[in-house]
Design a protein around this motif. Structure first.
Motif, PDB file in Angstrom:
ATOM      1  N   ALA A  85       0.797  -1.286   0.125  1.00 14.02           N
ATOM      2  CA  ALA A  85       0.079  -0.038   0.126  1.00 14.02           C
ATOM      3  C   ALA A  85       0.992   1.149  -0.013  1.00 14.02           C
ATOM      4  CB  ALA A  85      -0.881  -0.072   1.131  1.00 14.02           C
ATOM      5  N   ASP A  86       1.877   1.270   0.754  1.00  9.05           N
ATOM      6  CA  ASP A  86       2.945   2.388   0.855  1.00  9.05           C
ATOM      7  C   ASP A  86       3.869   2.239  -0.226  1.00  9.05           C
ATOM      8  OD1 ASP A  86       1.486   3.533   2.925  1.00  9.05           O
ATOM      9  OD2 ASP A  86       2.762   2.198   4.483  1.00  9.05           O
ATOM     10  N   ASP A  87       4.236   1.105  -0.581  1.00  7.04           N
ATOM     11  CA  ASP A  87       5.463   1.036  -1.363  1.00  7.04           C
ATOM     12  C   ASP A  87       5.280  -0.200  -2.670  1.00  7.04           C
ATOM     13  OD1 ASP A  87       7.749   1.291  -2.884  1.00  7.04           O
ATOM     14  OD2 ASP A  87       9.036   0.609  -1.183  1.00  7.04           O
ATOM     15  N   PRO A  88       4.413   0.319  -3.332  1.00  7.03           N
ATOM     16  CA  PRO A  88       3.909  -0.880  -4.715  1.00  7.03           C
ATOM     17  C   PRO A  88       5.271  -0.998  -5.420  1.00  7.03           C
ATOM     18  CG  PRO A  88       2.925   1.359  -5.050  1.00  7.03           C
ATOM     19  CD  PRO A  88       3.367   1.711  -3.661  1.00  7.03           C
ATOM     20  N   SER A  89       6.465  -0.056  -5.302  1.00  2.00           N
ATOM     21  CA  SER A  89       7.530  -0.370  -6.269  1.00  2.00           C
ATOM     22  C   SER A  89       8.295  -1.705  -5.692  1.00  2.00           C
ATOM     23  CB  SER A  89       8.336   0.864  -6.200  1.00  2.00           C
ATOM     24  OG  SER A  89       9.069   1.142  -5.078  1.00  2.00           O
ATOM     25  N   LEU A  90       7.817  -2.115  -4.548  1.00  2.98           N
ATOM     26  CA  LEU A  90       8.459  -3.535  -3.962  1.00  2.98           C
ATOM     27  C   LEU A  90       8.291  -4.537  -4.867  1.00  2.98           C
ATOM     28  CD1 LEU A  90       7.630  -3.657  -0.406  1.00  2.98           C
ATOM     29  CD2 LEU A  90       9.786  -3.465  -1.154  1.00  2.98           C
TER      30      LEU A  90
END
Lengths: 120, 373
Positions: free
Chosen positions: A79-84
């Motif tokens: 949710a905070d870091d979809p770039s993971l």
């Protein structure tokens, strides 16, 4: 734990009757930078149903249930870091867990070698 | 599939090639859409836009004013008043006031250079020929490439090869030389940034592109970032945000129709659909193109219906373009809404995956323009 792959470029790591699902490095590369991820399925879903959606700058793509099951959890980090999903698609960028209701469907999936052959 | 003369270079640079308007075009390079977008806003990006149509319209008797008047019969903007060395935005209209294509028209002194969309170039050229050919030579410049260098550092990079560009202002156009090659340069583009479009012979474009790419400011940019850049800058994509059913007033393009072509102007009307368009100027249009900002990070995409309420009711509009804006780090979109909902700040809803998501009508551009006026 066994890891399976699908022709839709998903992986699932099976531990007992629970599978952790994500997309392969190849798929993440093809999609480009992911800016949003959301699990859209609720309750029981069938193999091939849309379970989640990833959005890149350019387009939205469905993530399908690799086997019949029930979505248990979504990866809270996305949710905070979809770039993971781009940086660690087959580790921290996992998408959701699925309680498998028809384990026999696993036999129809690909192993790492077959998937590697698929993407060339 | 048609090819631009830079296709081999795109492949050499590792581009992902996709079909676009019948051409094999670079969607993105290895840096990716996000990085390419941000690079263009920070430094300078090089775009291949050779798929676009370039048409030369030269008056047979040398009389540019009469050629301009002929063009004004199909283009509802002030062409007569367009001075040599200047360019302006315009469009072709049909008899219902709908937009057949949008275009750029430049006065090169002895001829006009009109740049049109790739998908429309055959139809546009046929229209120019049928309307203008009695008095003008209409020549599609099929052997001419077009590249764009866009971004705040575009001027310094281009001026190393074509020093005259440093004196240009937004929408100026000059014929100059780039390291000994004849080029036509306009200070314009499709990113909202300062920048240039460079028209050059097919045979020479790779030399120009390679020279620019060697400059420290410059990186190659694909169609993906071109789309997110133009959308953040509130610029229309023909075929998505404008089409034969949208009028200039509905499309919020009144600014492009100068007073002299409007009712009570010195050369009012005289173009297809002028009755509809002049009436809409006076009375307003039933719908209007607006910017849309979305709560949260999920982009809304073209085709999503818009509603006034969180539940029930008929759609009041539709999204025509939507993406994630890398500069804003937020979703951005534009679309058409019924005029009562078109005011900035109007709170409406977009349907996304079966749910209604709050969106707000917002002024465009979403990011401040970098033009050198």
């Amino acid at each position: 734990m066994t890891t399976y792959y699908t022709k839709e470029h998903e992986w699932l790591r099976v531990d007992g009757d629970v599978a952790t699902v994500g997309i392969t490095a190849h798929a993440a590369e093809e999609l480009g930078e992911i800016v949003f991820f959301e699990v859209t399925a609720q309750g029981a879903i069938k193999q091939g149903d849309s379970a989640a959606v990833v959005e890149s700058v350019k387009a939205a793509s469905d993530i399908y249930a690799p086997v019949d099951g029930e979505v248990v959890d979504a990866n809270p980090s996305l949710a905070d870091d979809p770039s993971l999903i781009n940086s660690a698609p087959e580790a921290d960028g996992w998408m959701f867990t699925l309680r498998i209701t028809d384990a026999s469907q696993l036999d129809g999936l690909l192993d790492a070698e077959a998937y590697k052959a698929l993407i060339g | 599939m048609l090819e631009t003369p830079l296709l081999a270079l795109h492949k050499e640079l590792g581009a992902r090639i996709v079909p676009f308007a019948g051409y094999a075009m670079p969607l993105q390079y290895p840096a990716g859409i996000m990085a390419e977008h941000l690079h263009t806003r920070a430094k300078a990006g090089l775009f291949d836009v050779s798929h676009m149509g370039q048409v030369s319209v030269r008056p047979l008797d040398g009389d540019m004013a009469s050629a301009a008047r002929a063009i004004e019969t199909i283009v509802p903007v002030d062409v007569v008043g367009l001075k040599p060395g200047r360019q302006r935005y315009g469009f072709l209209t049909n008899d219902k006031g709908g937009i057949l294509d949008d275009l750029m028209i430049a006065n090169l002194g002895d001829r006009f250079l009109i740049v049109v969309n790739a998908a429309c170039k055959a139809a546009d050229t046929a229209l120019f020929q049928s309307v203008l050919s009695p008095t003008c030579e209409v020549e599609p410049m099929d052997r001419r490439a077009l590249i764009a260098l866009q971004g705040p550092e575009a001027e310094q990079a281009l001026a190393r090869f074509a020093p005259a560009v440093a004196d240009m202002k937004f929408m100026d156009v000059i014929q100059t030389d780039f390291d000994g090659l004849d080029v036509i340069v306009s200070r314009s583009g499709y990113t909202g940034e300062d920048g240039f479009e460079i028209s050059v012979n097919d045979a020479d474009v790779e030399r120009v592109a390679r020279a620019l790419l060697k400059q420290p400011e410059v990186a190659p940019i694909g169609l993906g970032a071109r789309d997110s850049l133009r959308l953040e800058s509130g610029l229309c994509l023909y075929g998505s945000d404008l089409d034969e059913t949208t009028t200039p007033v509905e499309g919020a393009l009144e600014w492009a129709i100068q007073k002299i072509r409007r009712a009570d102007g010195g050369r009012a009307g005289g173009f297809p659909g002028s009755d509809v368009i002049q009436r809409q100027f006076a009375e307003g249009a039933p719908r209007r193109r607006v910017g849309l900002l979305v709560e949260g990070r999920a982009p809304i995409r073209g085709g999503a219906p818009l509603f006034a309420e969180v539940e029930g009711g008929e759609p009041i509009g539709v999204v025509t373009s939507g993406a994630f804006g890398p500069t804003l780090q937020a979703p951005v979109a534009m679309g058409y809404v019924a005029t009562p909902y078109a005011q900035t700040g109007s709170a409406i809803f977009a349907e996304l995956r079966g749910r209604r998501t709050p969106v707000t009508v917002a002024a465009m551009p979403f990011v401040p323009p970098g033009f050198k006026r």
